[in-house]
Design a protein around this motif. Structure first.
Motif: not given
Length: 613
Positions: A156-171
């Motif tokens: 949590a201290d190092f990453v600005d944001f996480f993408m949860m689950g499968e990436g094809e659409e969210i990215i």
């Protein structure tokens, strides 16, 4: 263009082709014609990262966008890193050789807990502040996804944001928002605020954690009402319609999985209670055989590979397996393309498929009974009997195979010495099955390998509340099993419990572990999953200096009402279901797989795949 690494440096490092780029099918773009630069980072060496299917998919998917250029970045091996630090060469991307500071996004895929120090090391080598709180508008956004993102808290201290689950659409949704943000020249936090409403995006700095005196979590809440209380993972409903690359990069050097990988389906119907993948990827969604044949054909033509692997969590559960393998064998055999079929289950291993797959080339067989007795296999919901296994290996020996690997786990909940002795007995029965196969049918020289790993309790499994055995106990169990194996035809391999201990800590860790990760990085911990670089003593010093007890994370049984560090992540499978499965495990009761009967896990909320068939 980009950083030039002198030939003198490359001649003095192992495998220079890890750093040269320019491989067949790698993507080259004109930087003047793009708006977004995305560095896709794999926190391990080139050969490991290039074998990863997710990276292949997202690299080509992002590069389909005319406004985006995605490049690849891997952790340089220790010899190259030493040269880079000596000559002040920052971490660079393979395609343009530009330093990572020139990118808009630096995205990590989290495949394994023991890669976390590599992430910090790569950011440091790139000249990007490792703590997200110290980054300014001049720095790239650091994001992450992948299976370990389901418990994002240790990072949590190092990453600005996480993408949860499968990436094809969210990215793509994130990229669309970024283009608008960049045009308007708004503050850094404004971008994070605007993506916080995208389903599946988790921004740790927007949430506050409070702790009880005993170290457990007392509350976890968003700092503003506009941020979601729970972050639900994203899934792709229709795998036939989703993007899959028709070209993949072909490396100049050998990599771990140097072949075409074709993904049959996502998810698994089986519900083995120790297996995180079986829960986080629900529900099962398949590609049709026609679509898979089309993908296979195009990839073979664009790469020239001579091996193709059908990947999934349980290949024999694919409903059109016969149609697909018949089609592939008739198309690929004339081209001398070998078909490899990992993840075939013991209970559905058919001679016919073996015969077909081995026409081109024979390789060893791998089975994963996981436990030595039926009692313990029921506890873990591994629906395989001893009879299934012996029948399968007898069939294999009769077909001329002579190599069998058997995978087991030590330290599973409720395990006794009888269960461990059962592993050796099963191994001996496999040897007997070979001996009772007619000599003219079986292959020469039997090789049976028994491998044991140590059980690691993982988030989002029915065993997420269970303690892990201590390292001493696991070593005693390994020694006990070694003494029980009497056959000279059986080789026994085991995993170092020290590594499993750390894995268990970070798998179920909270934000307090961030300072331990930083301390371990400062002490030179990196490439922790590579035995020769694993510095266990430095890790233990880091815990001591940070005043954190590692046993609090690895060796402690959790109660059902404890707030777990990952409770704000919604994978569709409910906590109530996991609790029910845990209780059934302790009663040695099995749960049937999803195709036989819906067990009410909660994944129907996604309205996709097997849940709606």
């Amino acid at each position: 263009m980009g950083i030039r690494v002198s030939d003198r440096i490359l001649q003095n490092v192992e495998k220079p082709s890890r750093y040269t780029g320019n491989e067949w099918n790698s993507v080259i773009k004109d930087l003047n014609e793009i708006d977004i630069r995305f560095a896709f980072c794999f926190p391990d060496v080139y050969e490991v990262g290039m074998s990863h299917l997710g990276m292949k998919i997202l690299y080509h998917l992002l590069n389909e966008r005319s406004d985006t250029y995605c490049e690849r970045v891997f952790a340089p091996w220790v010899d190259m890193e030493a040269k880079m630090r000596e000559h002040n060469i920052p971490l660079f991307a393979l395609e343009t050789r530009d330093p990572l500071t020139e990118f808009d996004f630096v995205g990590f895929t989290l495949q394994y807990e023991m890669s976390y120090t590599n992430i910090i090391n790569m950011l440091d080598l790139a000249g990007i502040p490792v703590l997200s709180s110290e980054r300014t508008k001049e720095h790239p956004f650091v994001c992450a996804g992948g299976p370990c993102a389901y418990n994002p808290e240790p990072l949590a201290d190092f990453v600005d944001f996480f993408m949860m689950g499968e990436g094809e659409e969210i990215i793509n949704e994130v990229m669309d928002v970024y283009v608008q943000w960049k045009k308007q020249n708004l503050p850094r936090e404004e971008f994070l605020r605007s993506i916080s409403s995208i389903e599946g995006i988790y921004i740790p700095q927007f949430y506050e954690v409070k702790y009880n005196d005993d170290g457990t979590i007392s509350s976890f809440s968003p700092k503003k009402d506009e941020y979601p209380k729970k972050i639900r993972k994203r899934i792709i409903k229709d795998l036939d319609k989703v993007y899959f690359p028709e070209k993949i990069v072909v490396p100049f050097t050998g990599i771990v999985h140097d072949r075409i990988m074709v993904e049959l389906f996502r998810g698994c119907t089986r519900g083995c209670r120790f297996c995180q993948a079986g829960f986080i990827y629900r529900p099962v969604r398949e590609r049709t055989a026609d679509r898979l044949l089309e993908i296979s054909r195009k990839l073979q033509e664009s790469t020239g590979y001579e091996e193709m692997s059908l990947t999934s969590l349980s290949t024999s559960d694919y409903t059109s397996l016969k149609e697909l393998t018949d089609g592939l064998i008739s198309e690929m055999e004339p081209k001398k393309v070998n078909l490899s079929l990992p993840s075939l289950r013991v209970d559905s291993f058919s001679l016919e498929l073996m015969e077909k797959a081995q026409k081109v080339r024979k390789s060893g067989l791998t089975f994963a009974p996981e436990a030595g007795t039926q009692r313990l296999r029921n506890v873990i919901n591994k629906g395989v009997t001893e009879e299934d296994l012996i029948k399968s290996v007898s069939t294999a020996f009769g077909g001329g195979w002579n190599g069998v690997k058997l995978y087991f786990m030590l330290g599973l909940p409720t395990e006794t010495l009888d269960d461990i002795a059962g592993i050796a007995e099963l191994g001996h029965k496999v040897v007997e099955a070979y001996m009772s196969t007619p000599k003219e049918k079986r292959g020469k020289g039997l090789n049976v390998t028994i491998s044991t790993s140590s059980f690691v309790p993982k988030p989002f499994t029915p065993f997420q509340w269970e303690p892990q055995d201590s390292m001493e106990v696991l070593r005693e169990k390994q020694f006990f099993l070694k003494g029980r194996i009497k056959s000279k035809n059986i080789k026994y391999n085991w995993h170092d419990p020290q590594l499993s201990f750390l894995e268990a800590i970070f798998a179920r860790g909270d934000r307090k572990l961030g300072k331990v990760l930083l301390k371990a990085f400062e002490k030179g911990c990196k490439f922790d999953s590579w035995g020769e670089h694993f510095k266990f003593d430095s890790w233990m010093e880091s815990f001591r200096e940070c005043g954190i007890d590692p046993l609090f994370y690895a060796g402690r049984k959790r109660s059902y009402d404890e707030i777990l560090p990952w409770d704000h992540i919604d994978i569709g499978v409910s906590k109530k279901f996991l609790q029910r499965e845990h209780e059934k495990a302790l009663k040695e009761e099995v749960t049937s797989n999803c195709r036989v009967n819906c067990s009410g896990c909660g994944a129907t909320v996604f309205e996709g795949g097997i849940c709606v068939e």
